[in-house]
Design a protein around this motif. Structure first.
Motif, PDB file in Angstrom:
ATOM      1  N   TYR A  37       0.807  -1.178  -0.076  1.00  0.00           N
ATOM      2  CA  TYR A  37      -0.108   0.037  -0.079  1.00  0.00           C
ATOM      3  C   TYR A  37       1.097   1.145   0.047  1.00  0.00           C
ATOM      4  N   GLY A  38       0.566   2.232  -1.023  1.00  0.00           N
ATOM      5  CA  GLY A  38       1.470   3.310  -1.107  1.00  0.00           C
ATOM      6  C   GLY A  38       2.970   2.763  -1.840  1.00  0.00           C
ATOM      7  N   CYS A  39       2.860   2.008  -2.889  1.00  0.00           N
ATOM      8  CA  CYS A  39       3.720   1.201  -3.318  1.00  0.00           C
ATOM      9  C   CYS A  39       4.997   2.093  -4.407  1.00  0.00           C
ATOM     10  N   GLY A  40       4.569   3.274  -4.603  1.00  0.00           N
ATOM     11  CA  GLY A  40       5.343   4.304  -5.590  1.00  0.00           C
ATOM     12  C   GLY A  40       5.471   3.611  -6.616  1.00  0.00           C
ATOM     13  N   TYR A  41       6.957   3.423  -7.077  1.00  0.00           N
ATOM     14  CA  TYR A  41       7.394   2.883  -8.363  1.00  0.00           C
ATOM     15  C   TYR A  41       7.447   1.313  -8.413  1.00  0.00           C
ATOM     16  N   GLY A  42       7.276   0.785  -7.228  1.00  0.00           N
ATOM     17  CA  GLY A  42       7.264  -0.774  -7.052  1.00  0.00           C
ATOM     18  C   GLY A  42       8.626  -1.458  -6.768  1.00  0.00           C
ATOM     19  N   ARG A  43       9.390  -0.476  -5.975  1.00  0.00           N
ATOM     20  CA  ARG A  43      10.573  -1.182  -5.450  1.00  0.00           C
ATOM     21  C   ARG A  43      10.386  -2.368  -4.492  1.00  0.00           C
ATOM     22  N   LEU A  44       9.556  -2.277  -3.642  1.00  0.00           N
ATOM     23  CA  LEU A  44       9.520  -3.300  -2.579  1.00  0.00           C
ATOM     24  C   LEU A  44       8.808  -4.429  -3.362  1.00  0.00           C
ATOM     25  N   MET A  45       7.847  -4.087  -4.269  1.00  0.00           N
ATOM     26  CA  MET A  45       7.243  -5.226  -5.075  1.00  0.00           C
ATOM     27  C   MET A  45       8.391  -6.093  -5.726  1.00  0.00           C
ATOM     28  N   GLY A  46       9.470  -5.239  -6.450  1.00  0.00           N
ATOM     29  CA  GLY A  46      10.331  -5.852  -7.059  1.00  0.00           C
ATOM     30  C   GLY A  46      11.323  -6.819  -5.974  1.00  0.00           C
ATOM     31  N   GLU A  47      11.301  -6.598  -4.809  1.00  0.00           N
ATOM     32  CA  GLU A  47      12.212  -7.153  -3.899  1.00  0.00           C
ATOM     33  C   GLU A  47      11.466  -8.347  -3.548  1.00  0.00           C
ATOM     34  N   LEU A  48      10.192  -8.018  -3.359  1.00  0.00           N
ATOM     35  CA  LEU A  48       9.267  -9.341  -2.666  1.00  0.00           C
ATOM     36  C   LEU A  48       9.422 -10.442  -3.759  1.00  0.00           C
ATOM     37  N   GLY A  49       9.361 -10.180  -5.168  1.00  0.00           N
ATOM     38  CA  GLY A  49       9.325 -10.998  -6.271  1.00  0.00           C
ATOM     39  C   GLY A  49      10.873 -11.737  -6.117  1.00  0.00           C
ATOM     40  N   GLN A  50      12.117 -11.107  -6.003  1.00  0.00           N
ATOM     41  CA  GLN A  50      13.194 -11.849  -5.727  1.00  0.00           C
ATOM     42  C   GLN A  50      13.355 -12.795  -4.549  1.00  0.00           C
ATOM     43  N   LEU A  51      12.394 -12.472  -3.626  1.00  0.00           N
ATOM     44  CA  LEU A  51      12.089 -13.255  -2.448  1.00  0.00           C
ATOM     45  C   LEU A  51      11.411 -14.565  -2.467  1.00  0.00           C
ATOM     46  N   GLY A  52      10.805 -14.584  -4.050  1.00  0.00           N
ATOM     47  CA  GLY A  52      10.021 -15.548  -3.955  1.00  0.00           C
ATOM     48  C   GLY A  52       8.483 -15.670  -4.056  1.00  0.00           C
ATOM     49  N   PHE A  53       8.183 -14.446  -3.681  1.00  0.00           N
ATOM     50  CA  PHE A  53       6.652 -14.043  -3.452  1.00  0.00           C
ATOM     51  C   PHE A  53       6.079 -14.064  -4.881  1.00  0.00           C
ATOM     52  N   THR A  54       4.846 -14.647  -5.072  1.00  0.00           N
ATOM     53  CA  THR A  54       4.173 -15.096  -6.391  1.00  0.00           C
ATOM     54  C   THR A  54       3.082 -14.111  -6.520  1.00  0.00           C
ATOM     55  N   ASP A  55       2.434 -13.847  -5.622  1.00  0.00           N
ATOM     56  CA  ASP A  55       1.136 -13.037  -5.608  1.00  0.00           C
ATOM     57  C   ASP A  55       1.113 -11.688  -4.786  1.00  0.00           C
ATOM     58  N   VAL A  56       1.784 -10.676  -5.736  1.00  0.00           N
ATOM     59  CA  VAL A  56       2.116  -9.313  -5.004  1.00  0.00           C
ATOM     60  C   VAL A  56       1.605  -8.185  -5.894  1.00  0.00           C
ATOM     61  N   SER A  57       0.883  -7.382  -5.293  1.00  0.00           N
ATOM     62  CA  SER A  57       0.144  -6.227  -6.021  1.00  0.00           C
ATOM     63  C   SER A  57       0.385  -4.979  -5.273  1.00  0.00           C
ATOM     64  N   GLY A  58       0.398  -3.832  -5.876  1.00  0.00           N
ATOM     65  CA  GLY A  58       0.578  -2.595  -5.392  1.00  0.00           C
ATOM     66  C   GLY A  58      -0.415  -1.486  -5.763  1.00  0.00           C
ATOM     67  N   VAL A  59      -0.660  -0.658  -4.730  1.00  0.00           N
ATOM     68  CA  VAL A  59      -1.534   0.503  -5.006  1.00  0.00           C
ATOM     69  C   VAL A  59      -0.879   1.798  -4.464  1.00  0.00           C
ATOM     70  N   ASP A  60      -1.125   2.823  -5.392  1.00  0.00           N
ATOM     71  CA  ASP A  60      -0.587   4.170  -5.118  1.00  0.00           C
ATOM     72  C   ASP A  60      -1.634   5.132  -5.507  1.00  0.00           C
ATOM     73  N   LEU A  61      -1.520   6.448  -4.804  1.00  0.00           N
ATOM     74  CA  LEU A  61      -2.607   7.368  -5.321  1.00  0.00           C
ATOM     75  C   LEU A  61      -1.728   8.201  -6.489  1.00  0.00           C
ATOM     76  N   SER A  62      -0.616   8.050  -7.151  1.00  0.00           N
ATOM     77  CA  SER A  62      -0.128   9.197  -7.944  1.00  0.00           C
ATOM     78  C   SER A  62       0.053   8.126  -9.122  1.00  0.00           C
ATOM     79  N   PRO A  63      -0.701   8.496 -10.251  1.00  0.00           N
ATOM     80  CA  PRO A  63      -0.538   7.983 -11.367  1.00  0.00           C
ATOM     81  C   PRO A  63       0.901   7.993 -12.074  1.00  0.00           C
TER      82      PRO A  63
END
Length: 208
Positions: A37-63
């Motif tokens: 929540y408040g993922c910005g440009y997805g930095r943490l989502m990318g790190e989660l993918g590298q850790l093996g998480f397969t069901d990751v999504s992100g939301v942010d208020l800024s298009p």
């Protein structure tokens, strides 16, 4: 609550640095439903993918930040929050929610409580909330900024480039999570989005 003009302007080019501690997620199944929540440009989502998480999504208020994320991390699932703090998902949709450097961007007490209530709605029973945010600082620069701002709780200030932010006492952060069981808490040092070293805290909490 929204500072969309800032995050679609100067904020869209910032670098976010709060550290993700893999050991906090070691016991979570890799197929857990994770929301940043408040993922910005997805930095943490990318790190989660590298850790093996397969069901990751992100939301942010800024298009603008979402567009940057889709460019830098193609293939990740991003969504725009159009009515903060609400996320267009049913209750109990996620097993883990990350809330990294988001509360600092939500200065008002009532808006912070509404945000935590929305996250509680989104989490399944027993779900985990992983918070990383900034604490009150004791250096002269920040003390002067806190003293200069009379329009919000102590710790609110405006950055030189126009973001309205808040630093917190650890007691305040614990109080926001009063409906959760706090499992872990630690201090961290982070670089702010404008490059200053600051003290922060990370908390891992379970929804009852």
């Amino acid at each position: 609550m929204s500072q969309l003009a800032y995050w679609d302007g100067p904020g869209a080019a910032k670098t976010f640095t709060h550290p993700l501690r893999p050991e906090r997620l070691a016991d979570i199944p890799r197929d857990a439903r994770v929301l940043d929540y408040g993922c910005g440009y997805g930095r943490l989502m990318g790190e989660l993918g590298q850790l093996g998480f397969t069901d990751v999504s992100g939301v942010d208020l800024s298009p603008a930040l979402i567009d940057r994320g889709r460019s830098e991390h193609p293939g990740l699932r991003f969504g725009v929050i159009t009515d903060p703090p609400a996320v267009a998902a049913p209750g109990g949709s996620f097993d883990v929610v990350l809330l990294f450097a988001v509360l600092t961007c939500v200065p008002a007490d009532a808006d912070q409580r509404a945000l935590i209530a929305e996250i509680a709605r989104l989490l399944a029973p027993g779900g985990l909330l992983y918070v990383s945010d900034l604490l009150l600082q004791d250096d002269e620069r920040n003390l002067a900024r806190y003293a200069a701002d009379q329009d919000g709780p102590y710790g609110v200030f405006t950055t030189d480039d126009g973001a309205r932010c808040r630093h917190h006492s650890i007691e305040h952060l614990r109080g926001l999570l009063g409906g959760f069981e706090i499992l872990a808490e630690e201090g961290v040092e982070v670089a702010t989005m404008n490059g200053h070293r600051s003290r922060g805290a990370q908390l891992l909490a379970r929804k009852a």
